[in-house]
Design an enzyme around this catalytic site. Structure first.
Site, short mmCIF file in Angstrom:
data_model
loop_
_atom_site.label_atom_id
_atom_site.label_comp_id
_atom_site.label_asym_id
_atom_site.label_seq_id
_atom_site.Cartn_x
_atom_site.Cartn_y
_atom_site.Cartn_z
N LYS A 189 0.84 -1.21 0.00
CA LYS A 189 0.00 0.00 0.00
C LYS A 189 0.87 1.26 0.00
O LYS A 189 0.53 2.28 -0.62
CB LYS A 189 -0.94 0.00 1.22
CG LYS A 189 -1.80 1.27 1.35
CD LYS A 189 -2.76 1.37 0.21
CE LYS A 189 -3.79 2.48 0.18
NZ LYS A 189 -3.83 3.58 1.04
N ASN A 193 0.64 4.19 -2.77
CA ASN A 193 0.47 5.63 -2.55
C ASN A 193 1.61 6.44 -3.16
O ASN A 193 1.41 7.56 -3.63
CB ASN A 193 0.33 5.92 -1.06
CG ASN A 193 -1.07 5.62 -0.57
OD1 ASN A 193 -1.78 4.80 -1.17
ND2 ASN A 193 -1.50 6.25 0.50
#
Ligand SMILES: NC(=O)C1=CN([C@@H]2O[C@H](COP(=O)(O)OP(=O)(O)OC[C@H]3O[C@@H](n4cnc5c(N)ncnc54)[C@H](O)[C@@H]3O)[C@@H](O)[C@H]2O)C=CC1
Ligand SMILES: O=C(CO)[C@H](O)[C@H](O)COP(=O)(O)O
Length: 340
Positions: A189, A193
């Site tokens: 993750k 991002n």
């Protein structure tokens, strides 16, 4: 299945609604009791008045999902752990640093508490669209939570199938993936991002170039002596940015959900007047760059996108003043307040 959710903000509340709508039982807690009592009005949702009360309403082994800002995870775990027992599962679904996951899971291990890290993507649209989940942690705990992941995830939906995927199987095409050991979910993750920053910067910069393509019409305002705009007639375009963003959504190479959101923002207000342009960052972009440096992997696009955010908040002001000071010192050059 039953799930306990702590943190009922933009993400947690909608995830609970999605679970409850699909027959799961949710026990919820937030530091704001108002938010708890509002959500507890939903069928299948029970509120907790304190962390202790919340834990007491969960059946064993308890599965507790934290959907709170990364900065309060440490404190919340410290407060909840005394109420937990062997085999309970703690899930951190926020944007925590994967290195904190590694440490936390080791600290919880002697107590027999299983720790699962989930990088969750979907924002405020997740209730409707589902949430993409990048999961890390022990296999048996991840498998135990499968009914929860399956419900929160978008599912196969109407996204065209990737040719060859049918031979591979797995949950990825349903929108959730056990990426690896503890921290693996937040690692993936984090990089997601980092990429998000790069893509956002690319759209923003490109549309910025299009917006300024009429600069040749404003030559009177330009200091002709020093501004290196040699051919004003090459910059006489008043591009309609909402239309350009819209046309790019239709079959172009750069179509994406971020572009959909960009087109929506521009149609509402092409001047984006409610925004000041100070762009925050919550950490994951920085951690991506740190990981890239540790790995020795060049990430010039992601790094520049992160630095642009710092600049947007005035963090380049001092350095820029120094540039002006040096220019003045060596050449007597003055700043031009209205220079393009
Ligand atoms: N908003 C987004 O688009 C996304 C957010 N995330 C991550 O998910 C997590 C939650 O984000 P949001 O829902 O947007 O935040 P939010 O600020 O909307 O909600 C956080 C909620 O947690 C509660 N809270 C804060 N401290 C607490 C504590 N000590 N005990 C109990 N409740 C507490 C707050 O009262 C609030 O209701 C963050 O880690 C965020 O980075 C992840 C993906 C997307
Ligand atoms: O995880 C997210 C989206 O994928 C969150 O919206 C996150 O807050 C975005 O990162 P940043 O705040 O650094 O822009």
């Amino acid at each position: 299945m039953q799930l306990g959710m702590i943190g009922l903000g933009r993400m947690g509340a909608n995830m609970v609604k999605r679970l409850a709508k699909n027959g799961h039982e949710c026990v919820v807690f937030d530091r704001s009791q108002q938010v708890v009592s509002d959500l507890a009005k939903e069928k299948g949702v029970t509120g907790g008045t304190s962390l202790e009360d919340f834990v007491s309403k969960l059946s064993k082994p308890r599965a507790i999902w934290l959907m709170i800002p990364a900065g309060v995870v440490e404190q919340t775990i410290a407060e909840i752990v005394p109420h937990l027992e062997k085999d309970d599962i703690l899930i951190d679904g926020g944007n925590s640093y994967y290195i904190d996951d590694i440490r936390r899971s080791k600290e919880l291990e002697p107590k027999g508490i299983r720790y699962v890290d989930v990088g969750t993507s979907g924002g405020v649209w997740g209730l409707e669209r589902g949430y993409c989940m990048m999961i890390g942690g022990p296999k048996e705990a991840v498998e135990y939570l499968d009914p929860i992941f399956k419900t929160i995830a978008p599912g196969v939906g109407d996204i065209p199938k990737t040719p060859g995927r049918e031979k591979v199987g797995g949950t990825a095409e349903m929108g959730y993936l056990h990426c690896g050991e503890t921290g693996g979910g937040h690692f993936v993750k984090m990089v997601h991002n980092g990429i998000e920053y790069g893509m956002m910067a690319a759209y923003a910069e490109g549309l910025g170039v299009l917006k300024a393509a009429n600069i040749g019409k404003h030559t009177a305002e330009i200091d002709a002596e020093t501004t290196p705009l040699r051919d004003p007639e090459h910059y006489l375009y008043d591009f309609n940015l909402p239309d350009v963003a819209e046309v790019w959504r239709r079959g172009s190479v750069i179509a994406s959900w971020l572009l959909d959101l960009t087109a929506s923002a521009l149609i509402v207000d092409p001047e984006l007047s409610k925004y000041g342009g100070r762009v925050s960052d919550s950490g994951e972009g920085r951690w991506t760059i740190k990981a890239a440096i540790d790995e020795g992997v060049p990430t010039p696009v992601l790094t520049t996108a992160l630095y642009s955010r710092f600049s947007s908040r005035g963090e380049a002001d001092f350095s820029n003043k120094l540039l002006s000071a040096m220019r003045f010192a060596f050449g007597g050059h003055l700043e031009k307040p209205h220079e393009k």
